[in-house]
Design a protein around this motif. Structure first.
Motif, PDB file in Angstrom:
ATOM      1  N   VAL A 123       0.862  -1.184   0.000  1.00 37.89           N
ATOM      2  CA  VAL A 123       0.000   0.000   0.000  1.00 37.89           C
ATOM      3  C   VAL A 123       0.896   1.230   0.000  1.00 37.89           C
ATOM      4  O   VAL A 123       1.798   1.348   0.832  1.00 37.89           O
ATOM      5  N   THR A 124       0.634   2.145  -0.928  1.00 30.30           N
ATOM      6  CA  THR A 124       1.494   3.313  -1.071  1.00 30.30           C
ATOM      7  C   THR A 124       0.991   4.514  -0.287  1.00 30.30           C
ATOM      8  O   THR A 124      -0.180   4.622   0.046  1.00 30.30           O
ATOM      9  N   ARG A 125       1.897   5.413  -0.028  1.00 28.54           N
ATOM     10  CA  ARG A 125       1.589   6.660   0.676  1.00 28.54           C
ATOM     11  C   ARG A 125       0.707   7.543  -0.185  1.00 28.54           C
ATOM     12  O   ARG A 125       0.759   7.496  -1.409  1.00 28.54           O
ATOM     13  N   MET A 126      -0.047   8.365   0.493  1.00 31.34           N
ATOM     14  CA  MET A 126      -0.869   9.357  -0.191  1.00 31.34           C
ATOM     15  C   MET A 126      -1.031  10.553   0.726  1.00 31.34           C
ATOM     16  O   MET A 126      -0.840  10.442   1.939  1.00 31.34           O
ATOM     17  N   ASP A 127      -1.362  11.686   0.155  1.00 36.01           N
ATOM     18  CA  ASP A 127      -1.698  12.839   0.990  1.00 36.01           C
ATOM     19  C   ASP A 127      -2.893  12.440   1.843  1.00 36.01           C
ATOM     20  O   ASP A 127      -3.813  11.767   1.366  1.00 36.01           O
ATOM     21  N   GLU A 128      -2.876  12.855   3.101  1.00 38.23           N
ATOM     22  CA  GLU A 128      -3.939  12.463   4.023  1.00 38.23           C
ATOM     23  C   GLU A 128      -5.307  12.817   3.451  1.00 38.23           C
ATOM     24  O   GLU A 128      -5.564  13.957   3.072  1.00 38.23           O
ATOM     25  N   LEU A 129      -6.159  11.799   3.344  1.00 38.74           N
ATOM     26  CA  LEU A 129      -7.510  11.892   2.794  1.00 38.74           C
ATOM     27  C   LEU A 129      -7.524  12.377   1.341  1.00 38.74           C
ATOM     28  O   LEU A 129      -8.555  12.753   0.819  1.00 38.74           O
ATOM     29  N   GLY A 130      -6.384  12.355   0.681  1.00 41.61           N
ATOM     30  CA  GLY A 130      -6.296  12.774  -0.712  1.00 41.61           C
ATOM     31  C   GLY A 130      -6.517  14.262  -0.905  1.00 41.61           C
ATOM     32  O   GLY A 130      -6.892  14.699  -1.987  1.00 41.61           O
ATOM     33  N   CYS A 131      -6.253  15.036   0.148  1.00 41.26           N
ATOM     34  CA  CYS A 131      -6.597  16.475   0.137  1.00 41.26           C
ATOM     35  C   CYS A 131      -5.427  17.390  -0.178  1.00 41.26           C
ATOM     36  O   CYS A 131      -5.257  18.427   0.452  1.00 41.26           O
ATOM     37  N   SER A 132      -4.602  17.014  -1.136  1.00 39.24           N
ATOM     38  CA  SER A 132      -3.517  17.893  -1.541  1.00 39.24           C
ATOM     39  C   SER A 132      -3.061  17.490  -2.933  1.00 39.24           C
ATOM     40  O   SER A 132      -3.333  16.384  -3.382  1.00 39.24           O
ATOM     41  N   ILE A 133      -2.362  18.334  -3.583  1.00 38.85           N
ATOM     42  CA  ILE A 133      -1.842  18.046  -4.913  1.00 38.85           C
ATOM     43  C   ILE A 133      -0.310  18.016  -4.907  1.00 38.85           C
ATOM     44  O   ILE A 133       0.331  17.793  -5.916  1.00 38.85           O
ATOM     45  N   THR A 134       0.302  18.187  -3.729  1.00 35.72           N
ATOM     46  CA  THR A 134       1.763  18.274  -3.649  1.00 35.72           C
ATOM     47  C   THR A 134       2.453  16.920  -3.502  1.00 35.72           C
ATOM     48  O   THR A 134       3.611  16.784  -3.853  1.00 35.72           O
ATOM     49  N   GLY A 135       1.759  15.938  -2.917  1.00 32.70           N
ATOM     50  CA  GLY A 135       2.390  14.653  -2.639  1.00 32.70           C
ATOM     51  C   GLY A 135       3.179  14.667  -1.351  1.00 32.70           C
ATOM     52  O   GLY A 135       3.970  13.776  -1.080  1.00 32.70           O
ATOM     53  N   CYS A 136       2.975  15.670  -0.525  1.00 35.87           N
ATOM     54  CA  CYS A 136       3.727  15.829   0.717  1.00 35.87           C
ATOM     55  C   CYS A 136       2.892  15.323   1.895  1.00 35.87           C
ATOM     56  O   CYS A 136       2.090  16.054   2.467  1.00 35.87           O
ATOM     57  N   ASP A 137       3.076  14.061   2.227  1.00 34.12           N
ATOM     58  CA  ASP A 137       2.346  13.391   3.298  1.00 34.12           C
ATOM     59  C   ASP A 137       2.811  13.922   4.644  1.00 34.12           C
ATOM     60  O   ASP A 137       3.950  13.713   5.042  1.00 34.12           O
ATOM     61  N   THR A 138       1.940  14.609   5.376  1.00 38.32           N
ATOM     62  CA  THR A 138       2.327  15.177   6.666  1.00 38.32           C
ATOM     63  C   THR A 138       2.333  14.142   7.773  1.00 38.32           C
ATOM     64  O   THR A 138       2.830  14.404   8.859  1.00 38.32           O
ATOM     65  N   VAL A 139       1.794  12.964   7.534  1.00 40.65           N
ATOM     66  CA  VAL A 139       1.747  11.918   8.557  1.00 40.65           C
ATOM     67  C   VAL A 139       3.061  11.147   8.615  1.00 40.65           C
ATOM     68  O   VAL A 139       3.632  10.957   9.676  1.00 40.65           O
ATOM     69  N   ASP A 140       3.555  10.697   7.478  1.00 39.50           N
ATOM     70  CA  ASP A 140       4.735   9.837   7.448  1.00 39.50           C
ATOM     71  C   ASP A 140       5.872  10.348   6.587  1.00 39.50           C
ATOM     72  O   ASP A 140       6.752   9.600   6.207  1.00 39.50           O
ATOM     73  N   GLY A 141       5.865  11.601   6.250  1.00 36.21           N
ATOM     74  CA  GLY A 141       6.949  12.137   5.453  1.00 36.21           C
ATOM     75  C   GLY A 141       6.661  12.075   3.969  1.00 36.21           C
ATOM     76  O   GLY A 141       5.689  11.485   3.523  1.00 36.21           O
ATOM     77  N   VAL A 142       7.520  12.669   3.196  1.00 37.50           N
ATOM     78  CA  VAL A 142       7.335  12.823   1.765  1.00 37.50           C
ATOM     79  C   VAL A 142       8.019  11.678   1.017  1.00 37.50           C
ATOM     80  O   VAL A 142       9.196  11.421   1.252  1.00 37.50           O
ATOM     81  N   PRO A 143       7.295  11.006   0.102  1.00 40.58           N
ATOM     82  CA  PRO A 143       7.990  10.042  -0.759  1.00 40.58           C
ATOM     83  C   PRO A 143       9.053  10.786  -1.570  1.00 40.58           C
ATOM     84  O   PRO A 143       8.853  11.936  -1.970  1.00 40.58           O
ATOM     85  N   ILE A 144      10.171  10.150  -1.789  1.00 36.28           N
ATOM     86  CA  ILE A 144      11.277  10.791  -2.500  1.00 36.28           C
ATOM     87  C   ILE A 144      11.093  10.621  -4.000  1.00 36.28           C
ATOM     88  O   ILE A 144      10.990   9.502  -4.504  1.00 36.28           O
ATOM     89  N   ASN A 145      11.045  11.732  -4.705  1.00 34.47           N
ATOM     90  CA  ASN A 145      10.891  11.709  -6.154  1.00 34.47           C
ATOM     91  C   ASN A 145      12.170  11.105  -6.752  1.00 34.47           C
ATOM     92  O   ASN A 145      13.244  11.689  -6.637  1.00 34.47           O
ATOM     93  N   PRO A 146      12.073   9.927  -7.391  1.00 31.91           N
ATOM     94  CA  PRO A 146      13.282   9.258  -7.867  1.00 31.91           C
ATOM     95  C   PRO A 146      13.955   9.919  -9.067  1.00 31.91           C
ATOM     96  O   PRO A 146      15.125   9.656  -9.324  1.00 31.91           O
ATOM     97  N   VAL A 147      13.252  10.785  -9.787  1.00 31.28           N
ATOM     98  CA  VAL A 147      13.866  11.434 -10.946  1.00 31.28           C
ATOM     99  C   VAL A 147      14.345  12.841 -10.640  1.00 31.28           C
ATOM    100  O   VAL A 147      15.083  13.426 -11.434  1.00 31.28           O
TER     101      VAL A 147
END
Length: 183
Positions: free
Chosen positions: A100-124
């Protein structure tokens, strides 16, 4: 606050789990794409055997609480009684559900910056945000080593398409009603 100060705050929290609730799920991946590793096997004789996929935390998996990226939501809901049809179809066809992948809490953002568990690292572009509410899904596909071959995620306001664009991928947003919203 300026965009620079917000960006500095977001990246200072990367991987530190700012605000993690007690008992929240564990994950183990280098790019912080996964909230939980499942490793559910698909039908060994199916045409998709050997294909690995991930799911955003909006799809039901039997016995697991679908949390929508929110520990508070997860704490107030019961485990799913069956797999979501999209998950069940892929597994029946032989694909393995890795996690199961990370997501913005409740899907309420467009940045991809999860405030609960940190930001997934953009691999590119490791110094840039992964974008979209489906950031973990895009990162899990784009990362190296490649975690999964594909990911299921939702796109109501560009969450899949924005994440894919930020991570150098293409995304498909199906026509409404093509894939069932159950589970």
């Amino acid at each position: 606050a300026s965009a620079a100060s917000i960006g500095a705050l977001v990246f200072s929290r990367r991987g530190k789990g700012g605000g993690k609730a007690r008992g929240w799920r564990k994950r183990s991946d280098a790019l912080n794409a996964f909230q939980e590793l499942l490793r559910l096997k698909g039908n060994a004789k199916g045409p998709l055997r050997g294909i690995r996929f991930a799911i955003q935390d909006v799809f039901d998996v039997q016995g697991r609480v679908t949390g929508l990226g929110s520990p508070a939501w997860a704490a107030t809901h019961a485990p799913a009684t069956r797999d979501a049809p999209a998950v069940a179809s892929l597994r029946a066809a032989g694909a393995d559900c890795i996690g199961v992948t990370r997501m913005d809490e409740l899907g309420c953002s467009i940045t991809g910056c999860d405030t609960v568990d940190g930001v997934p690292i953009n691999p590119v572009a490791r110094d840039k945000i992964p974008g979209g509410s489906s950031s973990g899904a895009a990162v899990s596909v784009a990362g190296a080593p490649k975690e999964v071959d594909m990911a299921l995620a939702v796109d109501s306001s560009g969450g899949v398409r924005v994440s894919a664009a930020h991570c150098g991928l293409y995304a498909i947003r199906t026509t409404h009603g093509t894939v069932t919203l159950d589970g």
